[in-house]
Write a protein that holds these residues in place. Sequence first.
Motif, PDB file in Angstrom:
ATOM      1  N   MET A   1       0.814  -1.210   0.000  1.00  0.00           N
ATOM      2  CA  MET A   1       0.000   0.000   0.000  1.00  0.00           C
ATOM      3  C   MET A   1       0.850   1.264   0.000  1.00  0.00           C
ATOM      4  O   MET A   1       0.330   2.364  -0.200  1.00  0.00           O
ATOM      5  CB  MET A   1      -0.942   0.009   1.204  1.00  0.00           C
ATOM      6  CG  MET A   1      -1.882  -1.183   1.269  1.00  0.00           C
ATOM      7  SD  MET A   1      -2.803  -1.462  -0.263  1.00  0.00           S
ATOM      8  CE  MET A   1      -3.899  -0.066  -0.227  1.00  0.00           C
ATOM      9  N   ALA A   2       2.160   1.134   0.207  1.00  0.00           N
ATOM     10  CA  ALA A   2       3.044   2.295   0.123  1.00  0.00           C
ATOM     11  C   ALA A   2       3.278   2.729  -1.318  1.00  0.00           C
ATOM     12  O   ALA A   2       3.718   3.860  -1.566  1.00  0.00           O
ATOM     13  CB  ALA A   2       4.388   1.992   0.796  1.00  0.00           C
ATOM     14  N   GLU A   3       3.011   1.842  -2.267  1.00  0.00           N
ATOM     15  CA  GLU A   3       3.136   2.228  -3.676  1.00  0.00           C
ATOM     16  C   GLU A   3       2.071   3.273  -4.007  1.00  0.00           C
ATOM     17  O   GLU A   3       0.888   3.073  -3.699  1.00  0.00           O
ATOM     18  CB  GLU A   3       2.969   1.016  -4.587  1.00  0.00           C
ATOM     19  CG  GLU A   3       4.157   0.068  -4.602  1.00  0.00           C
ATOM     20  CD  GLU A   3       5.340   0.627  -5.367  1.00  0.00           C
ATOM     21  OE1 GLU A   3       5.250   1.766  -5.891  1.00  0.00           O
ATOM     22  OE2 GLU A   3       6.363  -0.065  -5.447  1.00  0.00           O
ATOM     23  N   PRO A   4       2.441   4.375  -4.648  1.00  0.00           N
ATOM     24  CA  PRO A   4       1.444   5.413  -4.968  1.00  0.00           C
ATOM     25  C   PRO A   4       0.269   4.876  -5.776  1.00  0.00           C
ATOM     26  O   PRO A   4      -0.864   5.324  -5.609  1.00  0.00           O
ATOM     27  CB  PRO A   4       2.246   6.438  -5.771  1.00  0.00           C
ATOM     28  CG  PRO A   4       3.657   6.250  -5.327  1.00  0.00           C
ATOM     29  CD  PRO A   4       3.797   4.784  -5.037  1.00  0.00           C
ATOM     30  N   GLU A   5       0.533   3.892  -6.642  1.00  0.00           N
ATOM     31  CA  GLU A   5      -0.557   3.360  -7.473  1.00  0.00           C
ATOM     32  C   GLU A   5      -1.628   2.658  -6.639  1.00  0.00           C
ATOM     33  O   GLU A   5      -2.782   2.591  -7.049  1.00  0.00           O
ATOM     34  CB  GLU A   5      -0.011   2.374  -8.519  1.00  0.00           C
ATOM     35  CG  GLU A   5       0.911   2.994  -9.547  1.00  0.00           C
ATOM     36  CD  GLU A   5       2.366   3.009  -9.117  1.00  0.00           C
ATOM     37  OE1 GLU A   5       3.236   3.243  -9.968  1.00  0.00           O
ATOM     38  OE2 GLU A   5       2.638   2.794  -7.916  1.00  0.00           O
ATOM     39  N   SER A   6      -1.241   2.116  -5.483  1.00  0.00           N
ATOM     40  CA  SER A   6      -2.198   1.368  -4.678  1.00  0.00           C
ATOM     41  C   SER A   6      -3.338   2.246  -4.198  1.00  0.00           C
ATOM     42  O   SER A   6      -4.511   1.861  -4.236  1.00  0.00           O
ATOM     43  CB  SER A   6      -1.496   0.722  -3.475  1.00  0.00           C
ATOM     44  OG  SER A   6      -0.600  -0.285  -3.885  1.00  0.00           O
ATOM     45  N   LEU A   7      -3.003   3.430  -3.728  1.00  0.00           N
ATOM     46  CA  LEU A   7      -4.013   4.326  -3.180  1.00  0.00           C
ATOM     47  C   LEU A   7      -4.398   5.444  -4.141  1.00  0.00           C
ATOM     48  O   LEU A   7      -5.353   6.182  -3.878  1.00  0.00           O
ATOM     49  CB  LEU A   7      -3.503   4.948  -1.878  1.00  0.00           C
ATOM     50  CG  LEU A   7      -3.266   3.975  -0.712  1.00  0.00           C
ATOM     51  CD1 LEU A   7      -2.593   4.685   0.449  1.00  0.00           C
ATOM     52  CD2 LEU A   7      -4.571   3.352  -0.269  1.00  0.00           C
ATOM     53  N   GLY A   8      -3.681   5.546  -5.245  1.00  0.00           N
ATOM     54  CA  GLY A   8      -3.849   6.706  -6.118  1.00  0.00           C
ATOM     55  C   GLY A   8      -5.212   6.842  -6.759  1.00  0.00           C
ATOM     56  O   GLY A   8      -5.610   7.944  -7.137  1.00  0.00           O
TER      57      GLY A   8
END
Length: 930
Positions: free
Chosen positions: A258-265
């Motif tokens: 969830m630290a990947e920007p795409e996960s929450l973006g």
Amino acid sequence: MTDGTTPTPGTRSGATPSVIHEGLPTQLPDIDPDETQEWLDSFDSLVGDRGRERARYVMLRLLERARQSQVGVPALRSTDYINTIPPEREPWFPGDEETERRIRAFIRWNAAVMVSAANRKGLEVGGHIATYQSSASLYEVGFNHFFRGKDHPGGGDQVFIQGHGSPGVYARAFLEGRLSEEQLFRFRQEVQHGPGAGLPSYPHPRLMPDFWEFPTVSMGLTGLNSIYQARFNRYLHNRGIKDTSQQRVWAFLGDGEMAEPESLGAIRVAAREELDNLTWVVNCNLQQLDGPVTGNGKIIQELESNFRGAGWNVVKVVWGREWDQLLARDVDGVLVNQMNTTPDGQFQTYSVEDGAYVRDHFFGADPRLRAMVEHMSDTQIEKLPRGGHDYRKVYAAFDAATKHTGQPTVILAKTIKGWTIDALEGKNATHQMKKLTQDDLKRFRDRLYLPISDRDLERAYEETGTAPFFHPGADSPEIDYMLERRRQLGGSLPRRDVRAKPLTLPGDAVYSEIKQGSGKNKVATTMATVRLLRDWMKDPEIGKRIVPIAPDEYRTFGMDSMFPGAKVYNPGGQRYESVDRKLLLSYKESEQGQMLHEGISEAGAMASATAAGSAYSTHGEPMIPFYIFYSMFGFQRTGDSIWAMADQLAKGFLVGATAGRTTLTGEGLQHADGHSPLLAATNPAVVHYDPAFAYEVAHVMQSGLERMYGATEQHPHGEDVIFYLTVYNEPISQPKEPDDVDVEGILKGLHKVSTAEGEGPRVQLLASGVGYPWVEDAARLLAEDWGVRADTWSVTSWNELARDAVSAEEHNLLHPADEARTPYVTDKLRGHAGPVVAVSDYMAAVPLQIARWVPADYRVLGTDGFGFADTRPAARRFFHVDAESVVVQALQALADDGQVDPGVVVQAFEKYRIDDPTAVKDRKQEGGDA
């Protein structure tokens, strides 16, 4: 069991100290409890009599009215660090708990043995043991009770499985009879034993096209792609192409991921469009690869705040059932407060320490806490479980998610990485631990209660170097149970099943107009491409299946003319009067809209293209994505997503418009694409073309449609490729298609456009895309000023020429006894006199791809370096790719060959001043910028 409207005896009540943002009613004094209860009873009646959807609507109206009345109602962004669903509201668990426990044990064992076996001495190909062990209960509750297969009457669910959890999915498929023991033993060995004899490391549809559906091991893309998959399901439904109302998208992610920007973006997209057909399951084992996800914080609380703030329904599964009685006795809230304030790093430590340590450090901080557990042994305290390992708690969460309406749901399940494997549990190095010793496996076996003797385990090690796999027998009650549950739910998962019917593609007539040229007008290849797309959309067979996609750039590419007819897709329709409603080309949205307008999000657009391009397999409905974007922001920005699109065997058109390094004259460095063909060349599924003329565009797009969506004996469902076109915003005079047009050359990458007449030194000039007018003008200057004859060629694809040549060399290597193959570019240029000069609006490395196979002296001009803002003539002079630069390069090649005097080169250089951009400052240009 109660209906949840009143507390059961022993349930904690009263104010509880907590770490909660922006306030809760329980933190405020109740000055009139009777009135409060009346309101609560009224709401309960509304839910019971009119249902959740009506209750939700009324609550939203009340919140709206509260804000209108300036009543400060705070947003609830996080809740206590306890389960969202209290015990009294948990549904009855319909499964056989003991049978499912044994099934999980079998799968856990086989998954761990598979990875350990892959790392036996002399092989050591890696793998991940711990991820699946932490998430086994999450998956098994889904497989046994929720995930609907392809044969379900509603069409089946789409399940995005966490990449590192693949060993558990293989282990389940082995028990179901879908994979053999030999395949498990050959995990991560895909070629050395022959086709299909081994297994890929992760979910790769391209490597296992009948098994995996969604590639998920580029961290972060699972979240993004699952959101747009759920949205595309609604798109298909709202447009009347397929009833997807019973289909749900499940996505499994890790808390570290969830630290990947795409996960929450893109989570706001899911909430905005009320995608209640989407459920995320985040496995919160508190660990990333090398250590805690957030040791000093609380990742579950952080994620809850993110998702609640974005408008999602959040269900937390923090504690197993053994905690329920302790929480029921927490009348002072001291236990909840300890849970709220203990950081994740400490919880991770508790997972590896014994019960005495936990008693002293967690419960020992307050005498009231210590008293709560004084009746429990250290062993009982040590075994107090996390909620993600309790299948009843997980079942309750999944059940709640499937019944929730109006919002997507995220389930935050707390687990322990490496759960049940003593050697791995909770340790920071767990992710890198690939091997289990015999002693490790014996302890693991004992914890799972598996009937494997020490002798059998030791014998297997002697014979194979690893432990034996376990199967209870095809007729065992556990296997019967597994298979019956999957039969009830519509068949095994994961499974990729192509059921799409062949399309009837438009004939040659639809391409005739674009092949006529532009006459006295000048037309950019972007406009020609869009014109053909509009004609396709009128086709009775494929028209409705085309999915135009753009990231907030439809007007830039001249596609605003589609707004009134095709309309922009919006599940809520258009509830406002458009500011340009009186104009002919006004912006129009519709629930049945065909155009996907993704806003300023190339990543979202790519996710939509992937969902659309794989609909032929996920839904049995062939859809044709046509994603058009600023060229620079395609492969450079979303190349990872395009790689995943290829892995998913999706197909469709990617169109890099406003292409090239010198065509976007006012935009500058960040917009000037000089290298996308090279990036495209790295993706084996991408077929790139850089056409110069409208008639080339027609043949390329027709070829793409036929290759991807036509049926042949070799490819009954079409080829699993992606067509990528780079087109330009610079208007040029479009020639009519010649009567003797070389269609084969256009599609293979090179065809001759003109042959110079007369005697004298001769050169061959090659160009692609917007560069062709430069060599056309250069040929004129060479003839008029220097007496040199130049033949001109259009290179529609440097990439395809290079691939063909590499393929020919590989064939010759593998068939030394056969007649050698010759690359197409070699055959095409052989016999044509003079050196070859190549130019494009890309860096020199693009045309240099074919240098090895050009049968002549080969010179290349390219736009190496960063772009900048200026006129096209100035930019082309700066990069030395304009007509005059081509002339000087051609003369230099001829001089080196002894065909012209070297002094001629000096004269040309001085005449044209190709080193001086100020020499062209007065030249006018046609056509706007972007």
